[in-house]
Design a protein around this motif. Sequence first.
Motif, PDB file in Angstrom:
ATOM      1  N   LYS A 161      26.070 117.099  -1.737  1.00  0.00           N
ATOM      2  CA  LYS A 161      25.826 117.049  -0.287  1.00  0.00           C
ATOM      3  C   LYS A 161      24.392 116.605  -0.011  1.00  0.00           C
ATOM      4  O   LYS A 161      23.780 117.019   0.985  1.00  0.00           O
ATOM      5  CB  LYS A 161      26.118 118.403   0.354  1.00  0.00           C
ATOM      6  CG  LYS A 161      27.598 118.747   0.390  1.00  0.00           C
ATOM      7  CD  LYS A 161      27.853 120.083   1.065  1.00  0.00           C
ATOM      8  CE  LYS A 161      29.342 120.325   1.276  1.00  0.00           C
ATOM      9  NZ  LYS A 161      30.119 120.282   0.031  1.00  0.00           N
ATOM     10  N   ASP A 162      23.876 115.771  -0.851  1.00  0.00           N
ATOM     11  CA  ASP A 162      22.510 115.261  -0.702  1.00  0.00           C
ATOM     12  C   ASP A 162      22.379 114.567   0.649  1.00  0.00           C
ATOM     13  O   ASP A 162      23.112 113.618   0.942  1.00  0.00           O
ATOM     14  CB  ASP A 162      22.219 114.278  -1.836  1.00  0.00           C
ATOM     15  CG  ASP A 162      20.770 113.857  -1.911  1.00  0.00           C
ATOM     16  OD1 ASP A 162      20.137 113.682  -0.858  1.00  0.00           O
ATOM     17  OD2 ASP A 162      20.265 113.672  -3.033  1.00  0.00           O
ATOM     18  N   PRO A 163      21.449 115.011   1.496  1.00  0.00           N
ATOM     19  CA  PRO A 163      21.312 114.418   2.829  1.00  0.00           C
ATOM     20  C   PRO A 163      20.524 113.116   2.848  1.00  0.00           C
ATOM     21  O   PRO A 163      20.509 112.425   3.865  1.00  0.00           O
ATOM     22  CB  PRO A 163      20.555 115.504   3.609  1.00  0.00           C
ATOM     23  CG  PRO A 163      19.702 116.150   2.564  1.00  0.00           C
ATOM     24  CD  PRO A 163      20.531 116.157   1.303  1.00  0.00           C
ATOM     25  N   ALA A 164      19.874 112.773   1.751  1.00  0.00           N
ATOM     26  CA  ALA A 164      19.039 111.564   1.730  1.00  0.00           C
ATOM     27  C   ALA A 164      19.707 110.430   0.977  1.00  0.00           C
ATOM     28  O   ALA A 164      19.836 109.310   1.491  1.00  0.00           O
ATOM     29  CB  ALA A 164      17.678 111.883   1.116  1.00  0.00           C
ATOM     30  N   VAL A 165      20.133 110.701  -0.244  1.00  0.00           N
ATOM     31  CA  VAL A 165      20.814 109.691  -1.065  1.00  0.00           C
ATOM     32  C   VAL A 165      22.250 110.154  -1.271  1.00  0.00           C
ATOM     33  O   VAL A 165      22.489 111.176  -1.928  1.00  0.00           O
ATOM     34  CB  VAL A 165      20.117 109.512  -2.431  1.00  0.00           C
ATOM     35  CG1 VAL A 165      20.863 108.477  -3.274  1.00  0.00           C
ATOM     36  CG2 VAL A 165      18.659 109.101  -2.248  1.00  0.00           C
ATOM     37  N   PRO A 166      23.230 109.451  -0.717  1.00  0.00           N
ATOM     38  CA  PRO A 166      24.620 109.887  -0.853  1.00  0.00           C
ATOM     39  C   PRO A 166      25.033 110.078  -2.306  1.00  0.00           C
ATOM     40  O   PRO A 166      24.682 109.277  -3.176  1.00  0.00           O
ATOM     41  CB  PRO A 166      25.411 108.745  -0.197  1.00  0.00           C
ATOM     42  CG  PRO A 166      24.444 108.108   0.748  1.00  0.00           C
ATOM     43  CD  PRO A 166      23.101 108.216   0.089  1.00  0.00           C
ATOM     44  N   TYR A 167      25.780 111.138  -2.548  1.00  0.00           N
ATOM     45  CA  TYR A 167      26.269 111.430  -3.901  1.00  0.00           C
ATOM     46  C   TYR A 167      27.060 110.255  -4.479  1.00  0.00           C
ATOM     47  O   TYR A 167      27.037 110.002  -5.696  1.00  0.00           O
ATOM     48  CB  TYR A 167      27.139 112.683  -3.843  1.00  0.00           C
ATOM     49  CG  TYR A 167      27.857 113.012  -5.121  1.00  0.00           C
ATOM     50  CD1 TYR A 167      27.169 113.433  -6.250  1.00  0.00           C
ATOM     51  CD2 TYR A 167      29.248 112.911  -5.191  1.00  0.00           C
ATOM     52  CE1 TYR A 167      27.838 113.742  -7.424  1.00  0.00           C
ATOM     53  CE2 TYR A 167      29.929 113.219  -6.362  1.00  0.00           C
ATOM     54  CZ  TYR A 167      29.223 113.636  -7.471  1.00  0.00           C
ATOM     55  OH  TYR A 167      29.889 113.938  -8.633  1.00  0.00           O
ATOM     56  N   VAL A 226      17.413 109.632 -17.854  1.00  0.00           N
ATOM     57  CA  VAL A 226      17.753 110.799 -17.038  1.00  0.00           C
ATOM     58  C   VAL A 226      17.457 110.430 -15.586  1.00  0.00           C
ATOM     59  O   VAL A 226      16.305 110.256 -15.194  1.00  0.00           O
ATOM     60  CB  VAL A 226      16.952 112.051 -17.451  1.00  0.00           C
ATOM     61  CG1 VAL A 226      17.332 113.231 -16.555  1.00  0.00           C
ATOM     62  CG2 VAL A 226      17.216 112.391 -18.916  1.00  0.00           C
ATOM     63  N   ASP A 227      18.513 110.282 -14.817  1.00  0.00           N
ATOM     64  CA  ASP A 227      18.439 109.796 -13.436  1.00  0.00           C
ATOM     65  C   ASP A 227      18.766 110.929 -12.483  1.00  0.00           C
ATOM     66  O   ASP A 227      19.906 111.390 -12.419  1.00  0.00           O
ATOM     67  CB  ASP A 227      19.435 108.629 -13.287  1.00  0.00           C
ATOM     68  CG  ASP A 227      19.714 108.244 -11.843  1.00  0.00           C
ATOM     69  OD1 ASP A 227      18.958 108.668 -10.949  1.00  0.00           O
ATOM     70  OD2 ASP A 227      20.708 107.521 -11.613  1.00  0.00           O
ATOM     71  N   TYR A 228      17.747 111.389 -11.745  1.00  0.00           N
ATOM     72  CA  TYR A 228      17.952 112.405 -10.715  1.00  0.00           C
ATOM     73  C   TYR A 228      18.157 111.714  -9.365  1.00  0.00           C
ATOM     74  O   TYR A 228      17.244 111.134  -8.800  1.00  0.00           O
ATOM     75  CB  TYR A 228      16.718 113.304 -10.607  1.00  0.00           C
ATOM     76  CG  TYR A 228      16.695 114.529 -11.480  1.00  0.00           C
ATOM     77  CD1 TYR A 228      17.495 114.651 -12.606  1.00  0.00           C
ATOM     78  CD2 TYR A 228      15.841 115.580 -11.170  1.00  0.00           C
ATOM     79  CE1 TYR A 228      17.446 115.776 -13.404  1.00  0.00           C
ATOM     80  CE2 TYR A 228      15.787 116.716 -11.961  1.00  0.00           C
ATOM     81  CZ  TYR A 228      16.598 116.809 -13.080  1.00  0.00           C
ATOM     82  OH  TYR A 228      16.537 117.940 -13.857  1.00  0.00           O
ATOM     83  N   PHE A 229      19.372 111.763  -8.864  1.00  0.00           N
ATOM     84  CA  PHE A 229      19.787 111.304  -7.526  1.00  0.00           C
ATOM     85  C   PHE A 229      19.140 109.996  -7.095  1.00  0.00           C
ATOM     86  O   PHE A 229      18.622 109.862  -5.993  1.00  0.00           O
ATOM     87  CB  PHE A 229      19.567 112.396  -6.461  1.00  0.00           C
ATOM     88  CG  PHE A 229      18.274 113.178  -6.542  1.00  0.00           C
ATOM     89  CD1 PHE A 229      17.129 112.719  -5.930  1.00  0.00           C
ATOM     90  CD2 PHE A 229      18.224 114.385  -7.206  1.00  0.00           C
ATOM     91  CE1 PHE A 229      15.945 113.435  -5.974  1.00  0.00           C
ATOM     92  CE2 PHE A 229      17.049 115.120  -7.267  1.00  0.00           C
ATOM     93  CZ  PHE A 229      15.911 114.644  -6.641  1.00  0.00           C
ATOM     94  N   GLY A 230      19.195 108.992  -7.963  1.00  0.00           N
ATOM     95  CA  GLY A 230      18.641 107.690  -7.621  1.00  0.00           C
ATOM     96  C   GLY A 230      19.624 106.820  -6.856  1.00  0.00           C
ATOM     97  O   GLY A 230      20.821 106.804  -7.165  1.00  0.00           O
ATOM     98  N   PRO A 231      19.174 106.077  -5.847  1.00  0.00           N
ATOM     99  CA  PRO A 231      20.041 105.106  -5.174  1.00  0.00           C
ATOM    100  C   PRO A 231      20.455 103.987  -6.135  1.00  0.00           C
ATOM    101  O   PRO A 231      19.750 103.695  -7.103  1.00  0.00           O
ATOM    102  CB  PRO A 231      19.147 104.550  -4.054  1.00  0.00           C
ATOM    103  CG  PRO A 231      18.039 105.537  -3.897  1.00  0.00           C
ATOM    104  CD  PRO A 231      17.827 106.120  -5.263  1.00  0.00           C
ATOM    105  N   THR A 232      21.583 103.362  -5.850  1.00  0.00           N
ATOM    106  CA  THR A 232      22.057 102.254  -6.684  1.00  0.00           C
ATOM    107  C   THR A 232      22.449 101.065  -5.802  1.00  0.00           C
ATOM    108  O   THR A 232      21.706 100.099  -5.704  1.00  0.00           O
ATOM    109  CB  THR A 232      23.234 102.705  -7.569  1.00  0.00           C
ATOM    110  OG1 THR A 232      24.261 103.313  -6.761  1.00  0.00           O
ATOM    111  CG2 THR A 232      22.763 103.697  -8.627  1.00  0.00           C
TER     112      THR A 232
END
Length: 298
Positions: free
Chosen positions: A234-240, A174-180
């Motif tokens: 519209k996540d301001p820290a980690v782009p969708y 379960v990955d909540y808004f993680g960078p890749t």
Amino acid sequence: MKLWIHTVIVISAFATPRVMQAQDRVLPRDYVAHRNLKYVEDAHDLQKLDVYLPKEAPGPLPLIVWVHGGGWSGGDKANVPPLPFVAKGYAVASVNYRLSKHAVFPAQIEDCKAAIRWLRGNAKKYNLNPEKVGVWGSSAGGHLVALLGTSGDVKDLEGSKGHLDQSSRVQCVVDYFGPTDFTQMGGWHNNANSPESSLIGGPVQENKDKAAKANPITYVTKDDPPFLIVHGDKDPAVPYSQSTLLHDALVKASPLNISSFDATLVAIGPLSNVCASCRTRASARVVSSVPVGCASSL
């Protein structure tokens, strides 16, 4: 026993980090806590984990492993969103790992993998089911759990310490808004002092080989576990787009003849100009679909 991921998310929706830290200190009477367990020999102060168990359990427990966020430079295992699941018959572990100020990548994923192996190696002692291990994390923690999911067969990321006879594979992510893919984040993420640059030890665009090594997409294969990815559009820290890249890669690798494979991306909007914990809570409230594979993996 099934892990109903939508229930996990709804429970976490109303648990802010501060509340969960308080709950971590004062547990219900039917919980048992084992804290600050070293998961490697000669451990750094951060190479420790906590295990939470129900006092009474009929058999080996499915395990939810929480990996905290904090830009790989902060955060702590004391914040445990899955903790309420102990009351539902699950074991919960919360992992600390070396931060970027202590060691650059791959130290962080090596620690997470060592923690998974340690938990499997101590499964009998803590009444854990080593075949049912799910991982969950947000932001930097989301990045690390995604890596756990895709790199289960990558020896270069295992490290050299801690129960090397055990597998670091997991059964659900379960990955909540993680960078890749750090090279596609753009803007301030390219700065020399960005969290991503600090993690890999140099500016992202000047170290694309290191960024690729830290990218969960690099290791995607058809035998990866089910994924649930949740991200504000519209996540301001980690782009969708970081989550769409991972989701698309997982779907592309999915073998059509394996029904248990699943990768679900839940887009949430609008969520601009909010803190990380608020992003988590707001997204959690509207999750309505879950991957079939994730729901049955635990």
